[in-house]
Design a protein around this motif. Structure first.
Motif, PDB file in Angstrom:
ATOM      1  N   GLN A   1      28.955  27.095  14.404  1.00  0.00           N
ATOM      2  CA  GLN A   1      28.798  28.535  14.540  1.00  0.00           C
ATOM      3  C   GLN A   1      30.115  29.270  14.322  1.00  0.00           C
TER       4      GLN A   1
ATOM      5  N   ILE B   1      31.021  31.801  11.189  1.00  0.00           N
ATOM      6  CA  ILE B   1      31.374  33.204  11.408  1.00  0.00           C
ATOM      7  C   ILE B   1      32.754  33.511  10.846  1.00  0.00           C
TER       8      ILE B   1
ATOM      9  N   VAL C   1      25.313  40.891   9.266  1.00  0.00           N
ATOM     10  CA  VAL C   1      24.918  40.217  10.506  1.00  0.00           C
ATOM     11  C   VAL C   1      23.643  39.411  10.283  1.00  0.00           C
ATOM     12  N   PHE C   2      22.679  39.975   9.541  1.00  0.00           N
ATOM     13  CA  PHE C   2      21.448  39.247   9.253  1.00  0.00           C
ATOM     14  C   PHE C   2      21.732  37.977   8.465  1.00  0.00           C
TER      15      PHE C   2
ATOM     16  N   CYS D   1      23.412  35.350  10.736  1.00  0.00           N
ATOM     17  CA  CYS D   1      22.431  34.782  11.674  1.00  0.00           C
ATOM     18  C   CYS D   1      21.426  33.902  10.947  1.00  0.00           C
TER      19      CYS D   1
ATOM     20  N   LEU E   1      19.882  31.164  13.399  1.00  0.00           N
ATOM     21  CA  LEU E   1      19.597  31.897  14.629  1.00  0.00           C
ATOM     22  C   LEU E   1      18.373  32.780  14.458  1.00  0.00           C
ATOM     23  N   ILE E   2      18.064  33.154  13.215  1.00  0.00           N
ATOM     24  CA  ILE E   2      16.886  33.939  12.879  1.00  0.00           C
ATOM     25  C   ILE E   2      16.057  33.113  11.907  1.00  0.00           C
TER      26      ILE E   2
END
Length: 111
Positions: free
Chosen positions: A32, A36, A70-71, A74, A79-80
């Motif tokens: 993660q 990022i 951000v989308f 993720c 995460l999505i």
């Protein structure tokens, strides 16, 4: 200096941050944090390559770009989950290289 030096400096600082995140991040959060940091470094590279005037952008455009960023982060870190997009990605074999190119592009159009 501004046209070529700033993006080169951004590359060097971004790689240093990526390298240090890879070394000093605990194993539980390694994927993660590195994801990022790499997204942020590539976005910063795109911003540093942009030559547009910084005063001509609207806040709506910037908000949409940040939301897309951000989308994407993720979605890349799982995460999505969106089944339609996941099936599209699996069908066409889209790799993480496309995400990296999108990060630079979003940074480039940010200003």
């Amino acid at each position: 200096m501004k046209r070529y030096g700033i993006p080169l400096l951004t590359l060097l600082v971004g790689y240093l941050a990526y390298h240090l995140a890879g070394i000093y991040t605990p194993a539980a959060y390694h994927v993660q944090v590195v994801g990022i940091v790499s997204a942020a470094a590539l976005f910063a590279l795109g911003v540093s390559m942009s030559t547009h005037s910084k005063n001509s952008s609207t806040w709506v455009k910037k908000t949409a770009i940040i939301a897309a960023m951000v989308f994407l982060v993720c979605f890349q870190l799982h995460l999505i989950r969106v089944p339609e997009i996941s099936s599209f990605i699996n069908k066409f074999g889209i790799s993480s290289f496309l995400y990296y190119m999108l990060y630079v592009y979003l940074g480039f159009i940010f200003f």
